[in-house]
Each structure stands twice: as structure tokens, then as C-alpha cells.
Design an enzyme around this catalytic site. Structure first.
Site: not given
Ligand SMILES: NC(=O)c1ccc[n+]([C@@H]2O[C@H](COP(=O)([O-])OP(=O)(O)OC[C@H]3O[C@@H](n4cnc5c(N)ncnc54)[C@H](O)[C@@H]3O)[C@@H](O)[C@H]2O)c1
Length: 430
Positions: A102, A142, A165, A195
Site C-alpha cells: 500500500s 507500476s 512503497y 489488479v
């Protein structure tokens, strides 16, 4: 000429993966959203060891797999090297999905993110080396591309991470390359874009946009968008991500690969699309943009296609429908079926009627016809006329043409083939 074509085609097919059965695979993060879908698919043909400390993963995601003769669940952390080396002995490959996954949480907790995402990945690679596991296929992101305005994103672009992250995932990729060069382990890092699908946690404080939208819409509430809603994402259905992982494991490619649908959709369009599917007509609520979020996202997926034959099979629209049905099924299992929800049994009846296992337009037409648009009744003043057309911006944003919208339309229910600007979900067809 014919010979040349034959040689080219043969070379291409050699790069594709070959189907294997009876392997022993490790899935870290296997109780999470993507990991549990992957473990479930793998368990059909292989022995699977799931390692997860249930930070964000849930036991209920793998409840149906625990007790399966081919599945072992180890509750533990990828930061525990001894646990990993014990588990990896004799494995044929590792699917490394475990992570603090996250952006907002990484902004709040960069040390934890680093320990799990970087430390955990190095541990997994080291355990692979120590145990002689030949291949590690790992989840990357990404987010590594940051806010670079060049589209579509290609793996050769310079990374510009904007959050702890993204940095942690990039470090994992670099470790993967170094372990590949130094120790001969084949590593493939799959840069997932957005996703979505069944088992994505809608209740997490850091939940992704689609499960949040679905949950709110099914509760009769409008979706909440952070920012102006014109930010775009390249969504991919989880079944395609599972397939990409397996293809990468079974092929011989190494390096980093984009895994995405190859098409971008704005959050406003997504909200309109979900409203169209559920029959819920609600203007999204807008909040301030979130720190660390990228503005736009679109992938070039040609490298994964050329390397191991990846191409997404599910459209966003199909994926959204499966996701929606799965949410409703879960509600039913928990005894939380609401009077105004689609009755899940109807889905099965429709599936039986149409005679195919997978959801299709025909099943959806059947389902919507049966349920007469009772997914969520639109709260509207008694004086206003009932909406007759679900308006979707610029063509059907999740599919792109009118035919699909017509196929959705239940006879006698909403008639829908009219498109308008985003955020205008209910218009009178007259
Ligand atoms: N969902 C997406 O859109 C997306 C996009 C890009 C990348 N990814 C990556 O895909 C992977 C899976 O993501 P997800 O969406 O399924 O998230 P998720 O949170 O559902 O899954 C992550 C899993 O890792 C487990 N985990 C966390 N820390 C752990 C630790 N120390 N040891 C063992 N297990 C641990 C969690 O309990 C959870 O089950 C992650 O690596 C994530 O960064 C996901």
C-alpha cells in the site's frame, strides 16, 4: 520465405511457456488477494506451500485450500529466513507476493515497508539460493514509474518512484537482477498495474479503488474519489495476473515485465461503468488527492507478450462483473444478503440455464432480466421519473462499444444505449 516464417514462428513459440504439472511451489503472501487466487490455481496441478503472516491477508481467503492434500499453509513472515529456508527445501519455484502492498501505508510506515518489502525479498532470494530453487517470480509494481508523463510505460524507462512503497519494490527488482547475475537464480519481476478481482479486501483502510467502489455501491452509497477523478489507471483482472505468473514461471524469461490490461480508464469512467453494471445511479463524492498517488498509468505489455506469451484475456467489464458476483456471494455466505441485492442463487441458475461456467453477456442479460435491476434501488425523490437509461461517458468506458451495453439490458428494464458525460449516470431516455 515460408522457411523463414516457420523459423520465426518456432523461435516465438519456444519463448512461450510449456505447461507443467506436479511441481512444488512456494507462494509467499498466499493468503492475500493475488496470492490466494494464485495458490488456488496452482493447487489444481501442483503442491503448494503458502507462507503468510496474515498482516493484510486473511485466513478465509485460503480456508477452502487448507486441508487440500496438495496445500500446506505456514503462518509466518518472509522476514524469518530460517522459516523460508526450511519451507523452500525441494521447491521448484517461488512465487513471491508477500509485501506491505500500500502506498499510503508506506508513507505512514516507511521502516516497516522497507523491512518487509526489501528485507523479505532478499530473504526469499537468499533462501532460493541456499535451497537450490531455480526460479523466483516476484510481484513488483507500476508505481516504480512514478509520474513520468510518457505513455505507455515501458520497462526501459528510467524509474521515478514517488513513495517508500515504490522505492522498496524497485530495490527488490535490483536485488533480483543481482541474484540472477551472481548466483544463477532465474528471477522475473512482474510490474503489476492495477489488479482487481475477487478477494480484494474492501475493508482495509488502504483498500484499492475497485473493491471500495463495489462495496459502497452495493451498500447504496456513492463511490468516493480522491482528486478530480480524471486520474487514469490501467486495470487488469486477477485471473490474468495469475496466468502471467504461471507463464513467467514456466518460461525462461528473466528481468522485469509490465503486467496490465494495456488500456487506461479514468476513475470517473470506472465509477460510471460500475454504476452502469449495478444499475445504481450515484454521483461520486470527491475528496482531496492522496499523497504519493500517481496521476496516470498505462502499460506497454509487449515485453511480457514476447517473452512468455502473456496477453490479458478478460476485459475490465467482464472482470468487474465477476468481482461483483463474488462480493454478492460473500454477502450471502455471511448471511448478510440484503433484500435489495441480487440473489446469488440466481447467478447459478442463470449459469445453468445458459450452460457455460464462465460469466458471459448472455448470463448477465439473463441475470439482470431475472433480477429486474434490483441490485440496489436508486434512492430518488418520489416526484422524479424512473431512470430509463444508464448513461456512460464517451462510449461504454469499460468496454468501448454500444453492443455490450445493449446485451446487458434486461427486457422491460432499463434501456441503455445512450452515452453522455462522466458523472451523469441517470438520464431520461425520452
Ligand atoms: N493489487 C494490486 O493492484 C497490486 C499492484 C501492484 C503490485 N502489487 C503487489 O502484488 C503483491 C500482492 O498484493 P495484493 O494486492 O494481493 O496485496 P495483499 O495485501 O492482499 O497481499 C499481500 C500479502 O502479503 C502478506 N504479508 C505481508 N507482510 C508479510 C510478511 N512479512 N510475511 C509474510 N506475508 C506477509 C499479507 O498478509 C498478504 O496476505 C504485493 O507484492 C503487491 O505489492 C499489487
Amino acid at each position: 520465405m515460408v522457411l523463414l516464417l516457420f523459423v520465426l514462428l518456432r523461435q516465438r513459440s519456444n519463448r512461450r511457456s510449456t505447461y507443467r504439472i506436479g511441481m512444488r511451489y512456494i507462494v509467499t503472501g498466499g493468503a492475500g488477494f493475488i496470492g490466494s487466487n494464485l495458490a488456488e490455481r496452482l493447487a489444481r496441478d501442483h503442491d503448494v506451500v503458502i507462507i503468510d503472516n496474515l498482516t493484510t491477508g486473511r485466513r478465509e481467503n485460503i480456508e477452502h485450500l487448507i486441508g487440500h492434500p496438495r496445500v500446506t499453509f505456514i503462518e509466518g513472515s518472509v522476514t524469518d529466513l530460517d522459516l523460508l529456508t526450511d519451507a523452500c527445501a525441494g521447491a521448484d519455484g517461488i512465487f513471491h507476493q508477500a509485501a506491505i502492498a500500500s502506498v499510503p501505508r508506506s508513507v505512514e510506515k516507511p521502516l516497516e515497508t522497507n523491512a518487509v518489502n526489501v528485507g523479505g525479498t532478499v530473504n526469499v532470494l537468499w533462501a532460493a539460493k541456499e535451497c537450490g530453487v531455480p526460479t523466483v517470480v516476484a510481484a513488483s509494481t507500476s508505481a516504480i514509474y512514478g509520474d513520468d508523463p510518457v505513455f505507455p510505460k515501458h520497462e526501459t524507462m528510467a524509474p521515478t518512484p514517488l513513495s517508500p512503497y515504490a522505492v522498496s519494490k524497485l530495490a527488490g527488482e535490483y536485488y533480483g537482477k543481482v541474484f540472477s547475475d551472481l548466483y544463477g537464480i532465474r528471477t522475473a519481476f512482474l510490474r503489476y498495474f492495477n489488479v482487481f478481482g475477487p478477494r480484494q479486501d474492501p475493508n482495509s483502510e488502504y483498500a484499492a479503488v475497485i473493491p471500495k467502489f463495489v462495496t459502497r455501491l452495493l451498500a447504496g452509497k456513492p463511490p468516493i474519489i480522491y482528486g478530480d477523478g480524471e486520474q487514469t489507471r490501467d486495470f487488469i483482472f486477477v485471473a490474468d495476473v495469475v496466468r502471467a505468473n504461471i507463464q513467467a514461471m514456466e518460461g525462461d524469461a528473466r528481468g522485469v515485465f509490465n503486467i496490465a490490461g494495456g488500456r487506461r480508464i479514468s476513475l470517473n469512467e470506472l465509477a460510471a461503468c460500475l454504476c452502469g453494471i449495478t444499475g445504481m445511479h450515484a454521483r461520486p463524492l470527491y475528496g482531496p488527492p492522496r499523497a504519493g498517488d500517481v496521476r496516470d498509468s498505462l502499460a506497454d505489455i509487449s515485453r511480457a507478450r514476447d517473452a512468455f506469451g502473456f496477453s490479458p484475456r478478460n476485459t475490465v467489464d467482464e472482470g468487474l462483473r465477476e468481482t461483483l458476483v463474488s462480493s454478492l456471494q460473500k454477502d450471502l455466505q455471511r448471511g448478510r444478503q440484503r433484500r435489495d441485492h441480487v440473489k446469488v442463487v440466481e447467478v447459478y441458475q442463470c449459469r445453468r440455464e445458459v450452460g457455460v461456467r464462465r460469466l458471459s453477456w448472455r448470463i448477465w442479460a439473463c441475470l439482470l432480466h431475472r433480477t429486474k435491476n434490483t441490485v440496489v434501488p436508486t434512492p430518488r425523490p418520489a416526484s422524479s421519473p424512473p431512470p430509463k437509461c444508464v448513461a456512460i461517458a464517451g462510449g461504454n468506458p469499460c468496454y468501448g462499444h454500444v453492443r455490450s451495453a445493449r446485451a446487458l439490458t434486461p427486457a422491460g428494464g432499463h434501456t441503455c444505449a445512450r452515452y453522455t458525460r462522466p458523472q451523469t449516470h441517470a438520464v431520461n431516455s425520452n
